[in-house]
Design a protein around this motif. Structure first.
Motif, PDB file in Angstrom:
ATOM      1  N   THR A   1      29.148 -13.538  18.843  1.00 58.23           N
ATOM      2  CA  THR A   1      28.895 -14.406  17.686  1.00 58.23           C
ATOM      3  C   THR A   1      29.594 -13.867  16.450  1.00 58.23           C
ATOM      4  O   THR A   1      30.210 -14.619  15.685  1.00 58.23           O
ATOM      5  CB  THR A   1      27.382 -14.524  17.421  1.00 58.23           C
ATOM      6  OG1 THR A   1      26.749 -15.096  18.572  1.00 58.23           O
ATOM      7  CG2 THR A   1      27.114 -15.408  16.214  1.00 58.23           C
TER       8      THR A   1
ATOM      9  N   ASP B   1      14.316 -21.627  14.351  1.00 62.67           N
ATOM     10  CA  ASP B   1      15.130 -22.790  14.012  1.00 62.67           C
ATOM     11  C   ASP B   1      14.224 -23.780  13.285  1.00 62.67           C
ATOM     12  O   ASP B   1      13.352 -24.394  13.912  1.00 62.67           O
ATOM     13  CB  ASP B   1      15.691 -23.422  15.286  1.00 62.67           C
ATOM     14  CG  ASP B   1      16.540 -24.661  15.006  1.00 62.67           C
ATOM     15  OD1 ASP B   1      16.446 -25.223  13.904  1.00 62.67           O
ATOM     16  OD2 ASP B   1      17.275 -25.084  15.916  1.00 62.67           O
TER      17      ASP B   1
ATOM     18  N   MET C   1      18.959 -27.682   7.758  1.00 63.42           N
ATOM     19  CA  MET C   1      19.954 -26.944   8.534  1.00 63.42           C
ATOM     20  C   MET C   1      21.015 -26.357   7.614  1.00 63.42           C
ATOM     21  O   MET C   1      21.453 -25.208   7.785  1.00 63.42           O
ATOM     22  CB  MET C   1      20.599 -27.874   9.565  1.00 63.42           C
ATOM     23  CG  MET C   1      21.569 -27.194  10.498  1.00 63.42           C
ATOM     24  SD  MET C   1      22.390 -28.398  11.604  1.00 63.42           S
ATOM     25  CE  MET C   1      20.969 -29.090  12.455  1.00 63.42           C
ATOM     26  N   ARG C   2      21.429 -27.131   6.609  1.00 63.10           N
ATOM     27  CA  ARG C   2      22.457 -26.636   5.687  1.00 63.10           C
ATOM     28  C   ARG C   2      21.929 -25.465   4.862  1.00 63.10           C
ATOM     29  O   ARG C   2      22.670 -24.517   4.573  1.00 63.10           O
ATOM     30  CB  ARG C   2      22.923 -27.764   4.765  1.00 63.10           C
ATOM     31  CG  ARG C   2      24.124 -27.366   3.911  1.00 63.10           C
ATOM     32  CD  ARG C   2      24.816 -28.570   3.295  1.00 63.10           C
ATOM     33  NE  ARG C   2      26.090 -28.156   2.720  1.00 63.10           N
ATOM     34  CZ  ARG C   2      26.248 -27.817   1.436  1.00 63.10           C
ATOM     35  NH1 ARG C   2      25.220 -27.872   0.599  1.00 63.10           N
ATOM     36  NH2 ARG C   2      27.435 -27.433   0.980  1.00 63.10           N
TER      37      ARG C   2
ATOM     38  N   LYS D   1      22.320 -22.376   6.927  1.00 61.22           N
ATOM     39  CA  LYS D   1      23.721 -21.969   7.036  1.00 61.22           C
ATOM     40  C   LYS D   1      24.223 -21.355   5.736  1.00 61.22           C
ATOM     41  O   LYS D   1      24.962 -20.359   5.746  1.00 61.22           O
ATOM     42  CB  LYS D   1      24.583 -23.165   7.442  1.00 61.22           C
ATOM     43  CG  LYS D   1      24.423 -23.567   8.910  1.00 61.22           C
ATOM     44  CD  LYS D   1      25.365 -24.695   9.277  1.00 61.22           C
ATOM     45  CE  LYS D   1      25.300 -24.995  10.768  1.00 61.22           C
ATOM     46  NZ  LYS D   1      25.897 -23.912  11.579  1.00 61.22           N
TER      47      LYS D   1
ATOM     48  N   LYS E   1      22.788 -17.858   5.550  1.00 57.07           N
ATOM     49  CA  LYS E   1      23.462 -16.945   6.482  1.00 57.07           C
ATOM     50  C   LYS E   1      24.791 -16.477   5.913  1.00 57.07           C
ATOM     51  O   LYS E   1      25.148 -15.292   6.024  1.00 57.07           O
ATOM     52  CB  LYS E   1      23.683 -17.638   7.833  1.00 57.07           C
ATOM     53  CG  LYS E   1      22.443 -17.730   8.702  1.00 57.07           C
ATOM     54  CD  LYS E   1      22.784 -18.374  10.037  1.00 57.07           C
ATOM     55  CE  LYS E   1      21.568 -18.397  10.956  1.00 57.07           C
ATOM     56  NZ  LYS E   1      21.871 -19.046  12.261  1.00 57.07           N
ATOM     57  N   ARG E   2      25.539 -17.409   5.308  1.00 56.04           N
ATOM     58  CA  ARG E   2      26.820 -17.043   4.712  1.00 56.04           C
ATOM     59  C   ARG E   2      26.615 -16.007   3.606  1.00 56.04           C
ATOM     60  O   ARG E   2      27.338 -15.014   3.520  1.00 56.04           O
ATOM     61  CB  ARG E   2      27.500 -18.281   4.136  1.00 56.04           C
ATOM     62  CG  ARG E   2      28.092 -19.211   5.159  1.00 56.04           C
ATOM     63  CD  ARG E   2      29.435 -18.692   5.680  1.00 56.04           C
ATOM     64  NE  ARG E   2      30.069 -19.699   6.517  1.00 56.04           N
ATOM     65  CZ  ARG E   2      30.878 -20.638   6.067  1.00 56.04           C
ATOM     66  NH1 ARG E   2      31.154 -20.709   4.775  1.00 56.04           N
ATOM     67  NH2 ARG E   2      31.406 -21.507   6.902  1.00 56.04           N
TER      68      ARG E   2
ATOM     69  N   ARG F   1      14.815 -18.235   8.794  1.00 55.64           N
ATOM     70  CA  ARG F   1      15.965 -17.422   9.190  1.00 55.64           C
ATOM     71  C   ARG F   1      15.543 -15.984   9.445  1.00 55.64           C
ATOM     72  O   ARG F   1      15.957 -15.367  10.434  1.00 55.64           O
ATOM     73  CB  ARG F   1      17.034 -17.490   8.089  1.00 55.64           C
ATOM     74  CG  ARG F   1      18.313 -16.761   8.415  1.00 55.64           C
ATOM     75  CD  ARG F   1      19.349 -16.981   7.328  1.00 55.64           C
ATOM     76  NE  ARG F   1      18.874 -16.499   6.038  1.00 55.64           N
ATOM     77  CZ  ARG F   1      18.975 -15.232   5.639  1.00 55.64           C
ATOM     78  NH1 ARG F   1      19.519 -14.324   6.421  1.00 55.64           N
ATOM     79  NH2 ARG F   1      18.537 -14.878   4.457  1.00 55.64           N
TER      80      ARG F   1
ATOM     81  N   LEU G   1      25.430 -32.122   6.741  1.00 55.39           N
ATOM     82  CA  LEU G   1      24.377 -31.575   7.603  1.00 55.39           C
ATOM     83  C   LEU G   1      23.004 -31.963   7.076  1.00 55.39           C
ATOM     84  O   LEU G   1      22.832 -32.161   5.872  1.00 55.39           O
ATOM     85  CB  LEU G   1      24.472 -30.041   7.643  1.00 55.39           C
ATOM     86  CG  LEU G   1      25.633 -29.414   8.404  1.00 55.39           C
ATOM     87  CD1 LEU G   1      25.649 -27.914   8.165  1.00 55.39           C
ATOM     88  CD2 LEU G   1      25.518 -29.704   9.892  1.00 55.39           C
TER      89      LEU G   1
ATOM     90  N   VAL H   1      30.628 -25.111   4.595  1.00 51.02           N
ATOM     91  CA  VAL H   1      29.321 -25.507   5.116  1.00 51.02           C
ATOM     92  C   VAL H   1      29.169 -26.995   4.833  1.00 51.02           C
ATOM     93  O   VAL H   1      29.027 -27.408   3.676  1.00 51.02           O
ATOM     94  CB  VAL H   1      28.177 -24.702   4.459  1.00 51.02           C
ATOM     95  CG1 VAL H   1      26.830 -25.134   5.042  1.00 51.02           C
ATOM     96  CG2 VAL H   1      28.388 -23.213   4.660  1.00 51.02           C
TER      97      VAL H   1
ATOM     98  N   GLU I   1      32.608 -15.687  14.257  1.00 53.78           N
ATOM     99  CA  GLU I   1      32.595 -15.914  12.807  1.00 53.78           C
ATOM    100  C   GLU I   1      33.793 -15.259  12.137  1.00 53.78           C
ATOM    101  O   GLU I   1      34.350 -15.798  11.175  1.00 53.78           O
ATOM    102  CB  GLU I   1      31.291 -15.385  12.209  1.00 53.78           C
ATOM    103  CG  GLU I   1      30.039 -16.127  12.658  1.00 53.78           C
ATOM    104  CD  GLU I   1      30.051 -17.595  12.250  1.00 53.78           C
ATOM    105  OE1 GLU I   1      30.738 -17.933  11.268  1.00 53.78           O
ATOM    106  OE2 GLU I   1      29.388 -18.406  12.914  1.00 53.78           O
TER     107      GLU I   1
END
Length: 274
Positions: free
Chosen positions: A124, A218, A152-153, A156, A159-160, A213, A148, A144, A128
């Motif tokens: 993974t 999820d 969910m966005r 993401k 995470k970024r 997260r 979305l 991103v 990335e």
């Protein structure tokens, strides 16, 4: 007789048949008026809806339904590609070529020289890193997708940001922030404008996504499961009321709450038996 008629009715025609059907639907002289009126923006909501219907079939383990839903989703890709070809942007062959190239490039441990003995986490991370090289110089949050689902966005985006160290070190700080945001929402409810209440509510949801997260949950799947549970238990309330010839509208909150607790207890008892 149009030249494509045999292919249109060939059950073994595969992808060429689907492309021919789509082309016919968009044919200015022979096509469907509704299909001809569509553009990328008008079709996009259907594409998103079909993706969710795929997820729903998987959640229900309804494999016959999944076959149909995957076909509907494939049709959406063909629809967009047909419109792109008409506009001179690209065609379906370009789409297929691009995804094939991407999969080969992003799996050097399968199609290239890299060793395969890597953990899923390392693969993974490599994926990335390859994506980042493909993007080139960019801001951390670029790419991103705006389309979305918001929950969910949010995950993401977080995470970024976490990749460059902008993250709470543990769930304790996230939980403290949830308490803070909840207090601000309560204050906003009593003293602020509707727009300010909306903003505070969004802040609370954003931090809840962050907690998901940190807990490796999820949030979309968790909320879908909660929706399914609510639906299942409320349906049970309706079934129990129907035994006495009544509907929820003919009941009251106290009775329905008691029936909800009964449905909940029945589910827990059933789980113990399995």
């Amino acid at each position: 007789m149009p030249d494509d008629l045999p292919l249109l009715h060939d059950p073994q025609g595969g992808l060429p048949r689907l492309r021919a059907i789509m082309a016919r639907l968009r044919d200015p002289a022979l096509g469907c008026p509704w299909d001809l009126e569509q553009d990328f923006a008008s079709i996009a909501p259907y594409t998103i809806e079909e993706a969710y219907e795929v997820a729903d079939a998987i959640e229900r383990k309804a494999w016959d339904d999944l076959r149909g839903e995957l076909g509907d989703l494939l049709f959406q890709s063909v629809f967009h590609a047909q419109m792109a070809e008409e506009a001179g942007h690209f065609d379906l062959d370009d789409v297929i070529r691009a995804i094939c190239d991407k999969m080969i490039t992003r799996h050097p441990h399968v199609f290239g020289p890299d060793p395969r003995d890597k953990s899923a986490a390392q693969q993974t991370a490599d994926w990335e890193a390859i994506k980042a090289r493909e993007r080139g110089p960019a801001r951390v949050l670029d790419g991103v997708a705006l389309g979305l689902p918001a929950l969910m966005r949010a995950v993401k985006l977080q995470k970024r940001a976490a990749r460059v160290g902008f993250d709470w070190p543990s769930t304790e700080e996230v939980l403290a922030k949830i308490t803070e945001e909840a207090a601000e929402l309560i204050e906003a409810r009593d003293t602020l404008t509707k727009a300010e209440v909306d903003e505070e509510f969004g802040d609370l949801l954003f931090v809840m996504a962050n907690l998901a997260r940190h807990l490796d949950v999820d949030p979309e799947a968790a909320l879908r499961a909660a929706n399914a549970k609510f639906t299942r238990r409320f349906n049970r309330i309706e079934d129990l009321l129907e035994l006495s010839g009544r509907t929820p509208a003919q009941s009251d909150l106290a009775e329905m709450d008691a029936l909800w607790n009964r449905a909940k207890a029945e589910e827990k008892a059933a789980k113990k038996l399995t």
